[in-house]
Scaffold this motif. Structure first.
Motif, PDB file in Angstrom:
ATOM      1  N   LEU A   1     -19.025 -29.547 -59.986  1.00 19.51           N
ATOM      2  CA  LEU A   1     -20.326 -30.212 -59.934  1.00 19.51           C
ATOM      3  C   LEU A   1     -20.908 -30.195 -58.525  1.00 19.51           C
ATOM      4  N   LEU A   2     -20.066 -30.357 -57.514  1.00 19.69           N
ATOM      5  CA  LEU A   2     -20.531 -30.270 -56.128  1.00 19.69           C
ATOM      6  C   LEU A   2     -21.014 -28.861 -55.797  1.00 19.69           C
ATOM      7  N   GLN A   3     -20.287 -27.861 -56.269  1.00 15.09           N
ATOM      8  CA  GLN A   3     -20.715 -26.485 -56.048  1.00 15.09           C
ATOM      9  C   GLN A   3     -22.048 -26.220 -56.733  1.00 15.09           C
ATOM     10  N   LEU A   4     -22.188 -26.706 -57.947  1.00 15.64           N
ATOM     11  CA  LEU A   4     -23.430 -26.517 -58.692  1.00 15.64           C
ATOM     12  C   LEU A   4     -24.598 -27.182 -57.951  1.00 15.64           C
ATOM     13  N   GLU A   5     -24.363 -28.369 -57.453  1.00 11.77           N
ATOM     14  CA  GLU A   5     -25.408 -29.073 -56.693  1.00 11.77           C
ATOM     15  C   GLU A   5     -25.812 -28.269 -55.451  1.00 11.77           C
ATOM     16  N   ALA A   6     -24.839 -27.722 -54.736  1.00 10.60           N
ATOM     17  CA  ALA A   6     -25.117 -26.937 -53.533  1.00 10.60           C
ATOM     18  C   ALA A   6     -25.920 -25.675 -53.860  1.00 10.60           C
ATOM     19  N   VAL A   7     -25.551 -25.002 -54.941  1.00  8.16           N
ATOM     20  CA  VAL A   7     -26.258 -23.774 -55.328  1.00  8.16           C
ATOM     21  C   VAL A   7     -27.677 -24.112 -55.786  1.00  8.16           C
ATOM     22  N   GLU A   8     -27.835 -25.193 -56.528  1.00 10.29           N
ATOM     23  CA  GLU A   8     -29.176 -25.592 -56.956  1.00 10.29           C
ATOM     24  C   GLU A   8     -30.055 -25.931 -55.757  1.00 10.29           C
ATOM     25  N   LYS A   9     -29.471 -26.585 -54.770  1.00  8.72           N
ATOM     26  CA  LYS A   9     -30.209 -26.921 -53.553  1.00  8.72           C
ATOM     27  C   LYS A   9     -30.626 -25.638 -52.820  1.00  8.72           C
TER      28      LYS A   9
END
Length: 107
Positions: free
Chosen positions: A28-36
């Motif tokens: 979920l943290l990786q997904l948040e970073a990529v979305e950002k």
């Protein structure tokens, strides 16, 4: 008192379950970073639309931003699929594991 981890198979299930519990927040943290990163690329793309596209630097930077957007979209899809799979496997373990079923019971 009944032992919850009598069998090696159940111990393995618990180890896998623990790995899933650690993996989900990381995904979920990786997904948040990529979305950002994707959102930033969209903003830069919007900013570049106002620049002179005859300029080679603008064209090169536009290509870079386009690549970033494409890579982000692919990575977001991969992360979502992986997270979805891990969540389904976690649920499967919760259903199949006698120890987890016992622990979920309300006392």
């Amino acid at each position: 008192m009944e032992l919850l981890f009598q069998k090696n198979e159940e111990r393995c299930r618990m180890e896998i379950y623990s790995e899933y519990l650690r993996k989900i927040p990381k995904l979920l943290l990786q997904l948040e970073a990529v979305e950002k990163m994707y959102q930033k690329a969209l903003l830069e793309d919007e900013m570049l639309q106002k620049k002179d596209h005859e300029n080679p630097s603008v064209e090169k930077y536009q290509n870079r931003i386009d690549q970033i957007q494409t890579q982000c979209l692919e990575r977001m899809e991969d992360l979502r699929q992986e997270c979805s799979l891990i969540m389904r496997l976690k649920c499967q373990l919760e259903e199949e594991s006698p120890a987890l079923r016992w622990l979920k019971q309300e006392k």
